[in-house]
Design an enzyme around this catalytic site. Structure first.
Site, PDB file in Angstrom:
ATOM      1  N   ARG A 110       0.964  -1.347  -0.015  1.00  0.00           N
ATOM      2  CA  ARG A 110      -0.127  -0.055  -0.179  1.00  0.00           C
ATOM      3  C   ARG A 110       0.962   1.173   0.011  1.00  0.00           C
ATOM      4  O   ARG A 110       0.381   2.301   0.464  1.00  0.00           O
ATOM      5  CB  ARG A 110      -0.862  -0.037   1.079  1.00  0.00           C
ATOM      6  CG  ARG A 110      -1.966  -0.966   1.095  1.00  0.00           C
ATOM      7  CD  ARG A 110      -3.189  -0.909   2.012  1.00  0.00           C
ATOM      8  NE  ARG A 110      -3.842  -2.230   1.930  1.00  0.00           N
ATOM      9  CZ  ARG A 110      -3.683  -3.296   2.704  1.00  0.00           C
ATOM     10  NH1 ARG A 110      -2.532  -3.331   3.250  1.00  0.00           N
ATOM     11  NH2 ARG A 110      -4.473  -4.236   2.644  1.00  0.00           N
ATOM     12  N   LYS A 132       2.680  11.700 -10.900  1.00  0.00           N
ATOM     13  CA  LYS A 132       1.829  10.880 -11.938  1.00  0.00           C
ATOM     14  C   LYS A 132       2.392   9.452 -12.092  1.00  0.00           C
ATOM     15  O   LYS A 132       3.547   9.508 -12.791  1.00  0.00           O
ATOM     16  CB  LYS A 132       1.589  11.586 -13.184  1.00  0.00           C
ATOM     17  CG  LYS A 132       0.389  12.460 -12.987  1.00  0.00           C
ATOM     18  CD  LYS A 132      -0.001  12.880 -14.322  1.00  0.00           C
ATOM     19  CE  LYS A 132      -1.249  13.724 -14.371  1.00  0.00           C
ATOM     20  NZ  LYS A 132      -1.155  14.380 -15.682  1.00  0.00           N
ATOM     21  N   GLU A 174       9.229  19.011 -25.091  1.00  0.00           N
ATOM     22  CA  GLU A 174       8.713  19.368 -23.815  1.00  0.00           C
ATOM     23  C   GLU A 174       9.260  20.829 -23.472  1.00  0.00           C
ATOM     24  O   GLU A 174       8.615  21.591 -22.795  1.00  0.00           O
ATOM     25  CB  GLU A 174       8.863  18.084 -22.958  1.00  0.00           C
ATOM     26  CG  GLU A 174       8.086  17.093 -22.863  1.00  0.00           C
ATOM     27  CD  GLU A 174       6.686  17.305 -22.865  1.00  0.00           C
ATOM     28  OE1 GLU A 174       6.138  18.068 -22.138  1.00  0.00           O
ATOM     29  OE2 GLU A 174       5.537  16.408 -23.290  1.00  0.00           O
ATOM     30  N   LYS A 202       7.038  23.468 -13.623  1.00  0.00           N
ATOM     31  CA  LYS A 202       6.164  22.163 -13.386  1.00  0.00           C
ATOM     32  C   LYS A 202       5.984  22.030 -11.688  1.00  0.00           C
ATOM     33  O   LYS A 202       4.625  21.810 -11.398  1.00  0.00           O
ATOM     34  CB  LYS A 202       6.744  21.012 -13.670  1.00  0.00           C
ATOM     35  CG  LYS A 202       5.886  19.714 -13.283  1.00  0.00           C
ATOM     36  CD  LYS A 202       6.058  18.647 -14.336  1.00  0.00           C
ATOM     37  CE  LYS A 202       4.893  17.484 -14.034  1.00  0.00           C
ATOM     38  NZ  LYS A 202       5.041  16.450 -14.930  1.00  0.00           N
ATOM     39  N   GLU A 212      -4.783  17.579 -10.957  1.00  0.00           N
ATOM     40  CA  GLU A 212      -5.371  18.048 -12.226  1.00  0.00           C
ATOM     41  C   GLU A 212      -6.710  18.228 -11.928  1.00  0.00           C
ATOM     42  O   GLU A 212      -7.793  18.038 -13.015  1.00  0.00           O
ATOM     43  CB  GLU A 212      -5.128  17.013 -13.036  1.00  0.00           C
ATOM     44  CG  GLU A 212      -5.348  17.623 -14.924  1.00  0.00           C
ATOM     45  CD  GLU A 212      -4.368  16.870 -15.723  1.00  0.00           C
ATOM     46  OE1 GLU A 212      -3.289  16.412 -15.495  1.00  0.00           O
ATOM     47  OE2 GLU A 212      -4.849  16.601 -16.941  1.00  0.00           O
ATOM     48  N   ARG A 216      -3.313  21.975 -13.764  1.00  0.00           N
ATOM     49  CA  ARG A 216      -2.184  21.061 -14.196  1.00  0.00           C
ATOM     50  C   ARG A 216      -2.334  20.646 -15.470  1.00  0.00           C
ATOM     51  O   ARG A 216      -1.388  20.464 -16.464  1.00  0.00           O
ATOM     52  CB  ARG A 216      -2.306  19.880 -13.273  1.00  0.00           C
ATOM     53  CG  ARG A 216      -1.100  18.868 -13.565  1.00  0.00           C
ATOM     54  CD  ARG A 216      -0.866  18.096 -12.537  1.00  0.00           C
ATOM     55  NE  ARG A 216       0.197  17.090 -12.719  1.00  0.00           N
ATOM     56  CZ  ARG A 216       0.957  16.352 -11.870  1.00  0.00           C
ATOM     57  NH1 ARG A 216       0.534  16.225 -10.500  1.00  0.00           N
ATOM     58  NH2 ARG A 216       1.895  15.451 -12.464  1.00  0.00           N
ATOM     59  N   ASN A 220      -0.343  20.253 -20.518  1.00  0.00           N
ATOM     60  CA  ASN A 220      -0.505  19.365 -21.580  1.00  0.00           C
ATOM     61  C   ASN A 220      -0.481  20.354 -22.780  1.00  0.00           C
ATOM     62  O   ASN A 220      -1.092  20.151 -24.070  1.00  0.00           O
ATOM     63  CB  ASN A 220      -1.947  18.712 -21.505  1.00  0.00           C
ATOM     64  CG  ASN A 220      -1.735  17.463 -20.598  1.00  0.00           C
ATOM     65  OD1 ASN A 220      -0.831  16.815 -20.713  1.00  0.00           O
ATOM     66  ND2 ASN A 220      -2.787  17.520 -19.589  1.00  0.00           N
ATOM     67  N   HIS A 223      -0.154  19.181 -26.574  1.00  0.00           N
ATOM     68  CA  HIS A 223      -0.231  17.704 -26.442  1.00  0.00           C
ATOM     69  C   HIS A 223      -1.281  17.252 -27.076  1.00  0.00           C
ATOM     70  O   HIS A 223      -1.952  16.164 -27.569  1.00  0.00           O
ATOM     71  CB  HIS A 223      -0.422  17.167 -25.154  1.00  0.00           C
ATOM     72  CG  HIS A 223       1.162  17.084 -24.407  1.00  0.00           C
ATOM     73  ND1 HIS A 223       1.866  18.410 -24.181  1.00  0.00           N
ATOM     74  CD2 HIS A 223       1.695  16.233 -23.877  1.00  0.00           C
ATOM     75  CE1 HIS A 223       3.219  18.027 -23.782  1.00  0.00           C
ATOM     76  NE2 HIS A 223       2.937  16.812 -23.613  1.00  0.00           N
ATOM     77  N   HIS A 227      -0.639  14.317 -29.297  1.00  0.00           N
ATOM     78  CA  HIS A 227      -1.431  12.855 -28.754  1.00  0.00           C
ATOM     79  C   HIS A 227      -2.110  12.401 -30.134  1.00  0.00           C
ATOM     80  O   HIS A 227      -1.634  11.101 -30.624  1.00  0.00           O
ATOM     81  CB  HIS A 227      -2.296  12.894 -27.728  1.00  0.00           C
ATOM     82  CG  HIS A 227      -1.570  13.052 -26.647  1.00  0.00           C
ATOM     83  ND1 HIS A 227      -2.130  13.627 -25.292  1.00  0.00           N
ATOM     84  CD2 HIS A 227      -0.278  12.500 -25.961  1.00  0.00           C
ATOM     85  CE1 HIS A 227      -1.297  13.643 -24.452  1.00  0.00           C
ATOM     86  NE2 HIS A 227      -0.249  12.746 -24.759  1.00  0.00           N
ATOM     87  N   HIS A 239       7.483  11.522 -29.376  1.00  0.00           N
ATOM     88  CA  HIS A 239       6.534  12.467 -28.590  1.00  0.00           C
ATOM     89  C   HIS A 239       6.852  13.882 -28.634  1.00  0.00           C
ATOM     90  O   HIS A 239       5.899  14.712 -29.008  1.00  0.00           O
ATOM     91  CB  HIS A 239       6.475  11.676 -27.178  1.00  0.00           C
ATOM     92  CG  HIS A 239       5.675  12.696 -26.144  1.00  0.00           C
ATOM     93  ND1 HIS A 239       4.178  12.659 -26.326  1.00  0.00           N
ATOM     94  CD2 HIS A 239       5.856  13.716 -25.168  1.00  0.00           C
ATOM     95  CE1 HIS A 239       3.701  13.525 -25.254  1.00  0.00           C
ATOM     96  NE2 HIS A 239       4.800  13.932 -24.733  1.00  0.00           N
TER      97      HIS A 239
END
Ligand code: GLY
Length: 339
Positions: A110, A132, A174, A202, A212, A216, A220, A223, A227, A239
């Protein structure tokens, strides 16, 4: 060495940036840890010393190893070795390793502490920061995961010199994004300061919106189309390269919506060009296909949610007309790819 704090109350931690900071590992592993499970991939080839009993657990190279099967495998190996809650995990690698080992650390017993030693530019300025973690399932990327903040992150800029040129260039996509998230003229800074500046941006965003709820999502930027290009597949774009095209598209769309002036659009093209990144779509992608894929992005809550620059900075925007989207797509088509 530059130290950037990520302020999250009792889960706050430091990101150490600089040449050789991987050698600080023993100092940042939690004192309670008697044993450390070091997770890496064979292709990474970076050795670390956590300063106490440790064992290296390799996951296979490649994105396919970012899976629940790898998480189960790691957890079983850790259990067989006797890793317990007071011990720690150290992830050494790019986003694939830090996302997967971070998720395994989040669920093992956990939750056990994890330290990320990020070895790619993309990881140092994005994936390793902000908690994340997660893995892919056949239905989509990053669909299973958890927020699990690391105890510390080491961004060793010395190891970036060993990256394959395309991998490094992908990170630059990025990096280009941060110019528009308050970074300004990042290209004027030496590498360590540039990485630290991105980490600081960041960290501030994550500190204000860890899960988010809104802000946040500005991380992106670039993106939404990026994406879509990646999901369309069959294109040899990394990417960060897809994000670069997405940044120029976002600039063009914001201009059509009256949010930014022509000079700011030109700035998008200048920054992307300065990093030698692409600013046009790969050939053969139709408007229908791209719009459909942008609508399927998991961030789309109500139609397509764009992340666009404007008078108040970069923010989420919905309710954009299809004609404006098509015009902005047209502006990132190469000469020979106009319908
Ligand atoms: N990579 C985007 C985020 O961490 O929120």
């Amino acid at each position: 060495m530059i130290v950037v704090p990520v302020p999250l109350g009792d889960r706050s931690y430091d990101v150490l940036v600089g040449d050789g900071v991987r050698h600080e590992l023993a100092r940042v592993v939690p004192a309670s840890a008697r044993r450390v499970a070091v997770v890496t991939q064979p292709g990474i080839g970076i050795e670390v010393d956590p300063g106490r009993e440790h064992r290296v657990f390799e996951m296979p190279d490649g994105e396919a190893s970012k899976s629940l099967a790898t998480v189960e495998h790691l957890c079983r190996e850790w259990a067989q070795w006797g890793l317990n809650r007071a011990d720690a995990v150290v992830a050494v690698g790019g986003g694939i390793v830090t996302d997967t080992a971070g998720f395994a650390a989040a669920v093992y017993h956990r939750g056990v502490p994890v330290v990320h030693v990020s070895t790619t530019l993309l990881g140092q300025i994005d994936a390793a920061i902000g908690g994340k973690t997660g893995v892919n399932i056949p239905e989509g990327k990053n669909l299973v995961g958890a927020y699990w903040q690391p105890s510390a992150v080491l961004c060793d800029t010395e190891v970036l010199a060993t990256l394959p040129p395309r991998e490094y260039r992908s990170g630059l996509g990025e990096l280009a994004k941060y110019h528009f998230l308050g970074g300004g003229d990042l290209d004027a800074l030496p590498l360590d300061e540039r990485v630290a500046a991105c980490v600081a941006i960041k960290a501030a965003v994550v500190a204000g919106d860890e899960r988010e709820g809104g802000r946040r999502a500005t991380l992106n930027y670039g993106h939404t189309l990026g994406h879509a290009i990646e999901i369309a597949g069959h294109h040899d774009l990394r990417h960060g390269e897809a994000v670069a095209v997405g940044l120029v598209f976002a600039g063009e769309l914001a201009h059509r919506l009256g949010r930014i002036d022509a000079e700011r659009v030109a700035e998008h093209r200048r920054v992307v060009g300065a990093y030698d990144l692409p600013s046009t779509l790969p050939p053969g992608l139709t408007d229908d296909e791209l719009i459909e894929l942008m609508g399927r992005d998991k961030k789309a809550l109500d139609g397509i949610t764009f992340v666009l620059d404007g008078p108040d900075g970069v923010e989420q925007v919905t309710g954009v007309d299809r004609a404006d989207i098509e015009a902005a797509i047209g502006a990132v088509r190469s000469e020979g790819d106009r319908p």
